[in-house]
Structure formats: C-alpha cells, structure tokens
Enzyme design. Structure first.
Site, PDB file in Angstrom:
ATOM      1  N   CYS A 125       0.830  -1.210   0.000  1.00  0.00           N
ATOM      2  CA  CYS A 125       0.000   0.000   0.000  1.00  0.00           C
ATOM      3  C   CYS A 125       0.868   1.265   0.000  1.00  0.00           C
ATOM      4  O   CYS A 125       1.498   1.585  -0.992  1.00  0.00           O
ATOM      5  CB  CYS A 125      -0.966  -0.057   1.181  1.00  0.00           C
ATOM      6  SG  CYS A 125      -2.328   1.118   1.074  1.00  0.00           S
TER       7      CYS A 125
ATOM      8  N   HIS B  86      -3.302  -5.787   1.229  1.00  0.00           N
ATOM      9  CA  HIS B  86      -2.524  -5.975   2.458  1.00  0.00           C
ATOM     10  C   HIS B  86      -2.369  -7.435   2.877  1.00  0.00           C
ATOM     11  O   HIS B  86      -3.200  -7.954   3.627  1.00  0.00           O
ATOM     12  CB  HIS B  86      -3.214  -5.227   3.604  1.00  0.00           C
ATOM     13  CG  HIS B  86      -3.088  -3.749   3.505  1.00  0.00           C
ATOM     14  ND1 HIS B  86      -2.160  -3.037   4.220  1.00  0.00           N
ATOM     15  CD2 HIS B  86      -3.761  -2.849   2.761  1.00  0.00           C
ATOM     16  CE1 HIS B  86      -2.266  -1.743   3.929  1.00  0.00           C
ATOM     17  NE2 HIS B  86      -3.231  -1.603   3.047  1.00  0.00           N
TER      18      HIS B  86
ATOM     19  N   GLU C 242      -0.405  -8.610   5.064  1.00  0.00           N
ATOM     20  CA  GLU C 242      -0.146  -8.740   6.512  1.00  0.00           C
ATOM     21  C   GLU C 242      -1.429  -8.824   7.327  1.00  0.00           C
ATOM     22  O   GLU C 242      -1.391  -9.216   8.491  1.00  0.00           O
ATOM     23  CB  GLU C 242       0.746  -7.584   6.996  1.00  0.00           C
ATOM     24  CG  GLU C 242       0.050  -6.264   7.274  1.00  0.00           C
ATOM     25  CD  GLU C 242      -0.278  -5.458   6.022  1.00  0.00           C
ATOM     26  OE1 GLU C 242      -0.274  -6.030   4.912  1.00  0.00           O
ATOM     27  OE2 GLU C 242      -0.556  -4.249   6.155  1.00  0.00           O
TER      28      GLU C 242
END
Lengths: 231, 98
Positions: free
Chosen positions: A85, A194, A196
């Site tokens: 991002c 994302h 994560e």
C-alpha cells in the site's frame, strides 16, 4: 532469518507486518525511517499507512527519508523488499518500481476483501504460490489507481513483472487490473492490498470454511524466507 | 522578496479523479456550461536572496525531482512573481518554460 519493517511518521500497519513476520517464523525487526541503519536484516517490508499524511503525493516524502538510501542500496544488491500500500507508493516514488498510484477512480476510499490472481511466482515474495492462484486479502486505500504509459505497461507485461491482478472487481481504476508489480530481478515487489492482514485465523478475510479464517497473506512472508534460504 | 511559482498538472492523457469529482459537483450545481475540470498544484517558493538563472535552474530540478512525479504529472510552468500570492491581483513578472 530477520525481516525488518520500517516505521515512518504516519505508518499504520507496521505492527501488523511485524506480527505477520513472526507468524511466518522469521524474526521481526523494527526499523526507523530517520536512521541509516538496516540492523543487518535479511529482507525488508515498507508498511501501509499515510506517511506524512500523504502530503505532496502518497509516499513521495517518505521516499526521501534517510533510511531510503540504504533501502535503495539493499534492493539493488538483491535484498527482498516488499512494499504494501503506502510502501508500494514509496517504492514507485523511489523509482524502485515502475508506474505510479493516483486517487481511486471511484472517488472514495475503498475497503474490501479483495480477490487477486497471482500472475508471477518467480519473485522473492510469491514463490510459495502457484501460477494463476486466486487469493483473497484485504484492500484499503484512497490512492490505489495504478497507472503508467501504454509503452511502460506493455514493457512490464512483456517482462513478466505484473505480479498480481485484481479479480472480479477492479476497486480503484488500476490500468489493466494491475494490483502489484516487481522490479526486473523480482526481489522488489509492491502491491496495494494488504497481505499482513491475512496471516492469522480469526483476523483475516472470510472464507467458505469460516469467518475471518483467510490466511493467504502468510505465503508472502514464507516465500521471502524460502527465497533467502535458497541463496 | 521574489517568489518562484511552480505549476504541476496531472498528465493530460491520464485520468484525473479529483478533476472528475469537481466537474461532477459543478454539473450538479447547475453549471452545465462547464464541460471539464482538471486539478493541479501550485507551489510558491521563497528564497533568501535574489532569483537569478542559477536559482531557476535549481528550482526546475526541484520541480522535477520532488514537486512532481513524471509518471503521473507534468511541470507546466516555473515563473517568478514579486512576492507570495495574497490576492488575485498578483501577476507573473516573468514566465519561463520548465
């Protein structure tokens, strides 16, 4: 295996990235934007957020942070670097990755669990996927529209540097549905969604099996560990 | 003290989501004669000394390296005015191509 995460003023997802690295069985190392010290890490993550409030352009000011000279240097020597991002925006601003990111064409911030197709598995961050694999990870951005000139798009497509494409919905007007790209060598990868946030049961996207059970993002980090072990 | 003005615009061939949003608002407000809006950026740089060719050269470098991103934007003007813009009456004293 030690993987660093750089915190910038305005980073939001640095702690999630550190956690994801731990869940992938590597040692997470917190790094600071104002330092010139990579602390001997084996790989690097530039996390999501709104560094410097996205002032000037998203990622533009962070791309000139002191630690970025070491990041650029390490990337040039082949260290795996993942930009998520805002980190992706920084990598384009630092000219480590092609293209640029502009405001979403829909005119709003978008947050959704996003399906992606893995188009390139020959990178430091995607070698654990199979070619064409469909994954779902969260996406949340206001300036995620990937753009580049037609010639540049043709070039990176030809060189196999489109790593991820949006599936089903193109959430932000990215040209050719591009969600993530790599450098020529494949050690530097950037994407808007994302990984994560999809690394732990109970906290990821919904799947057919159970709510919030999606952990497709974990493979990004285990891929980096595998790439490092192969060196 | 002179002020150096740098104007940056999104590349003409690329989408300008901000401009489209503003244009949509203008249409909704009844400005049907306005057919398009593009949103760019204006930077005003002040210097400690007089502005000469070397300063302008320096600013053109800054404009390309930091103030704009050539992938998505163009520097469309670098000019010198007498002081910081405080009203619409301030006019460029000198205009030079970037």
């Amino acid at each position: 295996m030690r993987i660093g995460v750089v915190t910038f003023p305005g980073s939001l997802d640095d702690r999630d990235a550190l956690r994801a690295i731990r869940l992938a069985d590597a040692e997470p190392v917190a790094l600071w934007h104002g330092s010139h010290d990579l602390d001997g890490v084996d790989a690097l993550v530039l996390p999501g957020g709104f560094s410097y409030g996205d002032y000037l352009r998203a990622g533009a000011i962070a791309a000139h942070a002191p630690i970025m000279s070491e990041v650029v240097d390490a990337a040039g020597k082949g260290m795996p670097v993942l930009g998520i991002c805002n980190g992706f925006q920084m990598l384009t601003e630092a000219h480590l990755l092609p293209g640029g990111l502009i405001r979403n064409d829909v005119g709003t911030f978008v947050r959704r669990d996003q399906a992606l197709r893995v188009e390139q598995t020959d990178t430091a961050w995607t070698n654990g996927f199979t070619h064409g694999q469909e994954i779902v990870i969260p996406l949340k951005n206001g300036e995620g529209g990937f753009i580049a000139s037609d010639e540049e798009l043709d070039r990176i497509e030809g060189e196999g540097r489109v790593v991820f494409r949006y599936l089903g919905v193109n959430p932000n007007g990215s040209l050719r549905d591009i969600a993530g790209v790599s450098n020529e060598r494949g050690n530097v990868v950037g994407l808007m969604p994302h990984p994560e946030h999809a690394t732990e049961l109970g906290f990821g996207p919904d799947t057919r099996d159970a709510m919030r059970s999606g952990t497709d993002g974990l493979t990004f980090f285990t891929s980096a560990i595998r790439a490092l072990q192969a060196v | 003290m002179p002020t150096i003005v740098v104007d940056v615009m999104p590349k003409a061939e690329l989408l300008d989501p901000q401009g489209k949003a503003v244009a949509g608002a203008l249409t909704r407000l009844g400005n049907t004669d306005i057919t398009g809006v593009r949103v760019g950026k204006r930077f005003e740089l002040t210097t400690s000394g007089p502005v000469d060719d070397a300063t302008l050269e320096q600013v053109r470098g800054i404009a390309v390296d930091l103030l704009s991103n050539s992938v998505i934007e163009d520097v469309v003007g670098v000019s010198v005015i007498d002081g910081p813009t405080v009203s619409t009456e301030a006019a460029p004293a000198e205009t030079v191509a970037p």
